[in-house]
Design a protein around this motif. Structure first.
Motif, PDB file in Angstrom:
ATOM      1  N   ASP A  45      85.930  46.419 126.312  1.00  0.00           N
ATOM      2  CA  ASP A  45      84.652  45.709 126.372  1.00  0.00           C
ATOM      3  C   ASP A  45      83.597  46.385 125.494  1.00  0.00           C
ATOM      4  OD1 ASP A  45      85.668  43.784 128.062  1.00  0.00           O
ATOM      5  OD2 ASP A  45      84.717  44.582 129.870  1.00  0.00           O
ATOM      6  N   SER A  46      83.665  47.699 125.382  1.00  0.00           N
ATOM      7  CA  SER A  46      82.698  48.438 124.567  1.00  0.00           C
ATOM      8  C   SER A  46      82.776  48.078 123.088  1.00  0.00           C
ATOM      9  CB  SER A  46      82.911  49.942 124.728  1.00  0.00           C
ATOM     10  OG  SER A  46      82.501  50.362 125.996  1.00  0.00           O
ATOM     11  N   ILE A  47      83.926  47.631 122.649  1.00  0.00           N
ATOM     12  CA  ILE A  47      84.066  47.271 121.230  1.00  0.00           C
ATOM     13  C   ILE A  47      83.090  46.151 120.878  1.00  0.00           C
ATOM     14  CG2 ILE A  47      85.625  46.424 119.430  1.00  0.00           C
ATOM     15  CD1 ILE A  47      87.962  47.573 121.212  1.00  0.00           C
ATOM     16  N   ALA A  48      83.190  45.023 121.562  1.00  0.00           N
ATOM     17  CA  ALA A  48      82.312  43.878 121.282  1.00  0.00           C
ATOM     18  C   ALA A  48      80.866  44.192 121.647  1.00  0.00           C
ATOM     19  CB  ALA A  48      82.789  42.642 122.031  1.00  0.00           C
ATOM     20  N   LEU A  49      80.664  44.927 122.742  1.00  0.00           N
ATOM     21  CA  LEU A  49      79.302  45.254 123.163  1.00  0.00           C
ATOM     22  C   LEU A  49      78.566  46.068 122.104  1.00  0.00           C
ATOM     23  CD1 LEU A  49      80.026  46.121 126.896  1.00  0.00           C
ATOM     24  CD2 LEU A  49      78.683  44.178 126.062  1.00  0.00           C
ATOM     25  N   ASN A  50      79.240  47.038 121.516  1.00  0.00           N
ATOM     26  CA  ASN A  50      78.597  47.858 120.491  1.00  0.00           C
ATOM     27  C   ASN A  50      78.386  47.115 119.179  1.00  0.00           C
ATOM     28  OD1 ASN A  50      77.906  50.519 121.549  1.00  0.00           O
ATOM     29  ND2 ASN A  50      80.087  50.641 122.017  1.00  0.00           N
ATOM     30  N   ILE A  51      79.296  46.222 118.856  1.00  0.00           N
ATOM     31  CA  ILE A  51      79.090  45.396 117.654  1.00  0.00           C
ATOM     32  C   ILE A  51      77.821  44.561 117.827  1.00  0.00           C
ATOM     33  CG2 ILE A  51      79.979  43.459 116.282  1.00  0.00           C
ATOM     34  CD1 ILE A  51      82.838  44.571 116.922  1.00  0.00           C
ATOM     35  N   SER A  52      77.697  43.920 118.977  1.00  0.00           N
ATOM     36  CA  SER A  52      76.520  43.067 119.198  1.00  0.00           C
ATOM     37  C   SER A  52      75.241  43.894 119.255  1.00  0.00           C
ATOM     38  CB  SER A  52      76.687  42.228 120.468  1.00  0.00           C
ATOM     39  OG  SER A  52      76.840  43.042 121.603  1.00  0.00           O
ATOM     40  N   GLU A  53      75.281  45.019 119.947  1.00  0.00           N
ATOM     41  CA  GLU A  53      74.075  45.852 120.050  1.00  0.00           C
ATOM     42  C   GLU A  53      73.643  46.373 118.685  1.00  0.00           C
ATOM     43  OE1 GLU A  53      72.328  49.640 122.604  1.00  0.00           O
ATOM     44  OE2 GLU A  53      74.379  48.957 122.966  1.00  0.00           O
ATOM     45  N   GLY A  54      74.593  46.826 117.892  1.00  0.00           N
ATOM     46  CA  GLY A  54      74.263  47.347 116.569  1.00  0.00           C
ATOM     47  C   GLY A  54      73.745  46.296 115.615  1.00  0.00           C
ATOM     48  N   SER A  55      74.192  45.063 115.782  1.00  0.00           N
ATOM     49  CA  SER A  55      73.811  43.995 114.849  1.00  0.00           C
ATOM     50  C   SER A  55      72.339  43.617 114.959  1.00  0.00           C
ATOM     51  CB  SER A  55      74.679  42.754 115.071  1.00  0.00           C
ATOM     52  OG  SER A  55      74.283  42.073 116.250  1.00  0.00           O
ATOM     53  N   ILE A  56      71.718  43.933 116.069  1.00  0.00           N
ATOM     54  CA  ILE A  56      70.302  43.585 116.225  1.00  0.00           C
ATOM     55  C   ILE A  56      69.403  44.808 116.123  1.00  0.00           C
ATOM     56  CG2 ILE A  56      70.754  41.494 117.561  1.00  0.00           C
ATOM     57  CD1 ILE A  56      69.970  43.148 120.073  1.00  0.00           C
ATOM     58  N   GLY A  57      69.973  45.897 115.600  1.00  0.00           N
ATOM     59  CA  GLY A  57      69.210  47.132 115.445  1.00  0.00           C
ATOM     60  C   GLY A  57      68.168  47.043 114.352  1.00  0.00           C
ATOM     61  N   GLN A  58      67.424  48.104 114.229  1.00  0.00           N
ATOM     62  CA  GLN A  58      66.319  48.171 113.273  1.00  0.00           C
ATOM     63  C   GLN A  58      66.779  48.477 111.850  1.00  0.00           C
ATOM     64  OE1 GLN A  58      63.116  47.438 114.002  1.00  0.00           O
ATOM     65  NE2 GLN A  58      63.885  46.864 116.018  1.00  0.00           N
ATOM     66  N   SER A  59      67.954  49.063 111.698  1.00  0.00           N
ATOM     67  CA  SER A  59      68.374  49.462 110.358  1.00  0.00           C
ATOM     68  C   SER A  59      69.886  49.338 110.197  1.00  0.00           C
ATOM     69  CB  SER A  59      67.967  50.919 110.096  1.00  0.00           C
ATOM     70  OG  SER A  59      68.731  51.793 110.915  1.00  0.00           O
ATOM     71  N   ASN A  60      70.312  49.355 108.941  1.00  0.00           N
ATOM     72  CA  ASN A  60      71.744  49.338 108.651  1.00  0.00           C
ATOM     73  C   ASN A  60      72.409  50.639 109.089  1.00  0.00           C
ATOM     74  OD1 ASN A  60      71.678  46.758 107.684  1.00  0.00           O
ATOM     75  ND2 ASN A  60      71.515  47.354 105.539  1.00  0.00           N
ATOM     76  N   ALA A  61      71.664  51.751 109.015  1.00  0.00           N
ATOM     77  CA  ALA A  61      72.208  53.036 109.477  1.00  0.00           C
ATOM     78  C   ALA A  61      72.524  52.962 110.966  1.00  0.00           C
ATOM     79  CB  ALA A  61      71.232  54.161 109.188  1.00  0.00           C
ATOM     80  N   GLU A  62      71.649  52.291 111.707  1.00  0.00           N
ATOM     81  CA  GLU A  62      71.882  52.138 113.141  1.00  0.00           C
ATOM     82  C   GLU A  62      73.094  51.237 113.392  1.00  0.00           C
ATOM     83  OE1 GLU A  62      69.427  51.124 117.215  1.00  0.00           O
ATOM     84  OE2 GLU A  62      68.514  50.616 115.293  1.00  0.00           O
ATOM     85  N   PHE A  63      73.245  50.185 112.599  1.00  0.00           N
ATOM     86  CA  PHE A  63      74.406  49.301 112.741  1.00  0.00           C
ATOM     87  C   PHE A  63      75.688  50.076 112.462  1.00  0.00           C
ATOM     88  CE2 PHE A  63      76.015  44.731 111.549  1.00  0.00           C
ATOM     89  CZ  PHE A  63      76.847  44.744 112.647  1.00  0.00           C
ATOM     90  N   ARG A  64      75.693  50.907 111.406  1.00  0.00           N
ATOM     91  CA  ARG A  64      76.870  51.724 111.102  1.00  0.00           C
ATOM     92  C   ARG A  64      77.200  52.657 112.264  1.00  0.00           C
ATOM     93  NH1 ARG A  64      74.513  51.550 106.071  1.00  0.00           N
ATOM     94  NH2 ARG A  64      73.474  53.547 106.351  1.00  0.00           N
ATOM     95  N   LYS A  65      76.166  53.213 112.895  1.00  0.00           N
ATOM     96  CA  LYS A  65      76.374  54.101 114.037  1.00  0.00           C
ATOM     97  C   LYS A  65      77.071  53.352 115.177  1.00  0.00           C
ATOM     98  CE  LYS A  65      72.929  55.102 116.752  1.00  0.00           C
ATOM     99  NZ  LYS A  65      71.679  55.641 117.344  1.00  0.00           N
ATOM    100  N   PHE A  66      76.598  52.153 115.471  1.00  0.00           N
ATOM    101  CA  PHE A  66      77.206  51.371 116.542  1.00  0.00           C
ATOM    102  C   PHE A  66      78.609  50.897 116.172  1.00  0.00           C
ATOM    103  CE2 PHE A  66      72.994  51.402 118.329  1.00  0.00           C
ATOM    104  CZ  PHE A  66      73.256  51.424 119.693  1.00  0.00           C
ATOM    105  N   MET A  67      78.851  50.646 114.896  1.00  0.00           N
ATOM    106  CA  MET A  67      80.208  50.309 114.460  1.00  0.00           C
ATOM    107  C   MET A  67      81.139  51.505 114.680  1.00  0.00           C
ATOM    108  SD  MET A  67      80.522  47.190 113.673  1.00  0.00           S
ATOM    109  CE  MET A  67      82.209  47.407 113.130  1.00  0.00           C
ATOM    110  N   SER A  68      80.621  52.715 114.457  1.00  0.00           N
ATOM    111  CA  SER A  68      81.424  53.916 114.732  1.00  0.00           C
ATOM    112  C   SER A  68      81.779  53.998 116.211  1.00  0.00           C
ATOM    113  CB  SER A  68      80.669  55.182 114.306  1.00  0.00           C
ATOM    114  OG  SER A  68      80.544  55.231 112.910  1.00  0.00           O
ATOM    115  N   TYR A  69      80.822  53.662 117.078  1.00  0.00           N
ATOM    116  CA  TYR A  69      81.111  53.647 118.518  1.00  0.00           C
ATOM    117  C   TYR A  69      82.211  52.628 118.828  1.00  0.00           C
ATOM    118  CZ  TYR A  69      76.545  56.016 119.070  1.00  0.00           C
ATOM    119  OH  TYR A  69      75.481  56.867 118.992  1.00  0.00           O
TER     120      TYR A  69
END
Length: 117
Positions: A45-69
């Protein structure tokens, strides 16, 4: 109208994998309810949850971080699959199917992460 992440193939595939593994884990022995069953469900479940959370972040660096998670959670799922196979909770055919699905999703997620500018 859709959220940005709902259009992402990696999110859609992560959602599908999550539902499939949730059903699969229901067949694990009762003694695993709060152990391996719970762990594989939380990780997948964390896979999809982190993709969605990262996609609405403030920056691309933050999205990359959530993709790593998300990628790390998928690696955890693969380890849970190995545990389930070794404990004979899933067949070799089931293992191969979900291992292959996980491998393909991992490659897609890594490529996607590399393309986040």
């Amino acid at each position: 109208m859709k959220f940005k992440f709902e259009t992402l193939l990696i999110w859609q595939k992560a959602m599908d994998l999550g539902e499939e593994l949730n059903v699969l884990s229901e067949a694990f022995p009762t003694k695993e309810k709060f152990n391996l069953s719970s762990q594989i469900c939380r990780a997948v479940d964390s896979i999809a949850l982190n993709i969605s959370e990262g996609s609405i972040g403030q920056s691309n660096a933050e999205f990359r971080k959530f993709m790593s998670y998300s990628i790390r959670s998928l690696a955890e799922v693969v380890t849970c699959l190995h545990k389930a196979q070794r404990r004979k909770y899933i067949s070799d055919v089931e293992f191969e199917k979900y291992y292959s699905d996980s491998f393909n999703l991992m490659n897609m997620m890594i490529a996607f992460k590399k393309n986040i500018k």
